[in-house]
Design a protein around this motif. Structure first.
Motif, mmCIF file in Angstrom:
data_model
loop_
_atom_site.group_PDB
_atom_site.id
_atom_site.type_symbol
_atom_site.label_atom_id
_atom_site.label_comp_id
_atom_site.label_asym_id
_atom_site.label_seq_id
_atom_site.Cartn_x
_atom_site.Cartn_y
_atom_site.Cartn_z
ATOM 1 N N PHE A 146 54.801 36.206 84.780
ATOM 2 C CA PHE A 146 55.962 35.592 84.136
ATOM 3 C C PHE A 146 56.542 36.486 83.054
ATOM 4 N N GLN A 147 55.692 37.255 82.405
ATOM 5 C CA GLN A 147 56.204 38.189 81.406
ATOM 6 C C GLN A 147 57.128 39.228 82.040
ATOM 7 N N ARG A 148 56.744 39.722 83.230
ATOM 8 C CA ARG A 148 57.595 40.695 83.923
ATOM 9 C C ARG A 148 58.912 40.061 84.350
ATOM 10 N N ARG A 149 58.844 38.837 84.867
ATOM 11 C CA ARG A 149 60.061 38.168 85.323
ATOM 12 C C ARG A 149 61.009 37.923 84.161
ATOM 13 N N ILE A 150 60.477 37.465 83.037
ATOM 14 C CA ILE A 150 61.307 37.197 81.868
ATOM 15 C C ILE A 150 61.905 38.486 81.323
ATOM 16 N N GLN A 151 61.125 39.561 81.299
ATOM 17 C CA GLN A 151 61.647 40.838 80.812
ATOM 18 C C GLN A 151 62.813 41.320 81.663
ATOM 19 N N TYR A 152 62.695 41.147 82.972
ATOM 20 C CA TYR A 152 63.807 41.528 83.855
ATOM 21 C C TYR A 152 65.054 40.705 83.543
ATOM 22 N N LEU A 153 64.886 39.388 83.365
ATOM 23 C CA LEU A 153 66.024 38.526 83.072
ATOM 24 C C LEU A 153 66.658 38.885 81.732
#
Length: 286
Positions: A146-153
């Protein structure tokens, strides 16, 4: 369908009536059993809650198999190759939502609604005027998903001119909060690791309310007396999915026009006298 029942608990307790629906439809690929830890992290005063029990033997992202993980992989690869650069912004947003959803349903999670308000428009419709909600993911040590997904967003949709990030400690963990001038004042986004859970929240105090329920279990849905009475009736402990509504609280959040629309729906479903509703979905037999 094993069971479809509605009952009126008013005969035993006039102050509380309930509608209960139980379905057993899901294929064996879905693991049964909403984790108790999800209920521990959900405050009892929510308006609505969705509880989902993912497969118990989920694997790290690289080892995933199946249609949903494949969708996430394809969308991520298309994005990395830059093939979405000429795509309409609305389409890109929906694709990003689909990829994030594919991450989410790999894990047991709860999506909860604290508050929702809608304002009437001149044309007779309604628009969202306030929302407070949160998603709690029981992800063990796989917070990086989720940290990676949020960083992308963040990289995609925020900028230093319009967006402000801040950090603070809540419930013993570091929480990041995003405020963006392009969003309404109530649209404050917060996220962070809370023990073996990952929480994403919208609304000024939504993350704090989740942390408070975790810290004080007596204020959580796990200790709610009404839910405790009907959970056996709906086989909540064996369910793969559950929907919980405090319908009396839901009705209080809307103007008379929208409330009338809601009442017409609940009347059609024979839930006009219900204060609470618990629906569960699971499987039995083959």
């Amino acid at each position: 369908i094993s069971t479809v029942r509605l009952f009126d608990a008013g005969a035993k307790r006039r102050s509380r009536r309930a509608g209960i629906l139980t379905f057993f439809l899901l294929p064996p690929a879905i693991a049964a059993g909403v984790p108790t830890k999800l209920l521990d992290a959900v405050p009892s005063d929510i308006v609505a809650g969705h509880l989902f029990a993912a497969s118990e033997d989920f694997q790290p992202p690289i080892d995933d198999a199946g249609a949903v993980p494949l969708l996430r992989f394809v969308l991520d690869q298309i994005r990395h190759l830059g093939l979405l650069s000429q795509t309409d912004s609305t389409v890109r947003r929906w694709l990003d939502v689909a990829a994030a959803f594919a991450d989410l349903i790999r894990f047991p999670h709860a999506a909860v609604l604290f508050d929702i308000q809608a304002a009437e428009r001149p044309d007779g419709g309604h628009r969202l005027s306030r929302l407070a909600a949160a998603v709690v993911v029981q992800c063990g040590d796989q917070h990086a998903v989720f940290q990676r997904r949020i960083q992308y967003l963040l990289n995609t949709y925020t900028n230093t001119e319009e967006s402000v990030l801040s950090r603070e400690a809540i419930g013993g963990c570091e929480v990041t909060t995003l405020r963006d001038r392009r969003l309404p004042d109530w649209a404050v986004l917060s996220w962070g690791q809370l023990g073996d859970r990952y929480v994403v929240a919208i609304g000024d105090r939504s993350f704090r309310r989740i942390a408070a329920a975790v810290e004080n279990r007596s204020t959580s849905l796990a200790e709610d007396s009404w839910l405790g009475k009907v959970s056996a009736e709906t086989k909540l402990a064996d369910a793969s999915w559950a929907l919980y509504l405090q319908m009396d609280r839901l009705r209080r959040n809307f103007d008379s026009c929208l409330d009338d629309k809601i009442r017409r729906v609940t009347d059609a479903l024979r839930l006009d006298r219900a204060d609470g509703l618990l629906c569960t979905v699971g499987r039995t037999g083959r």
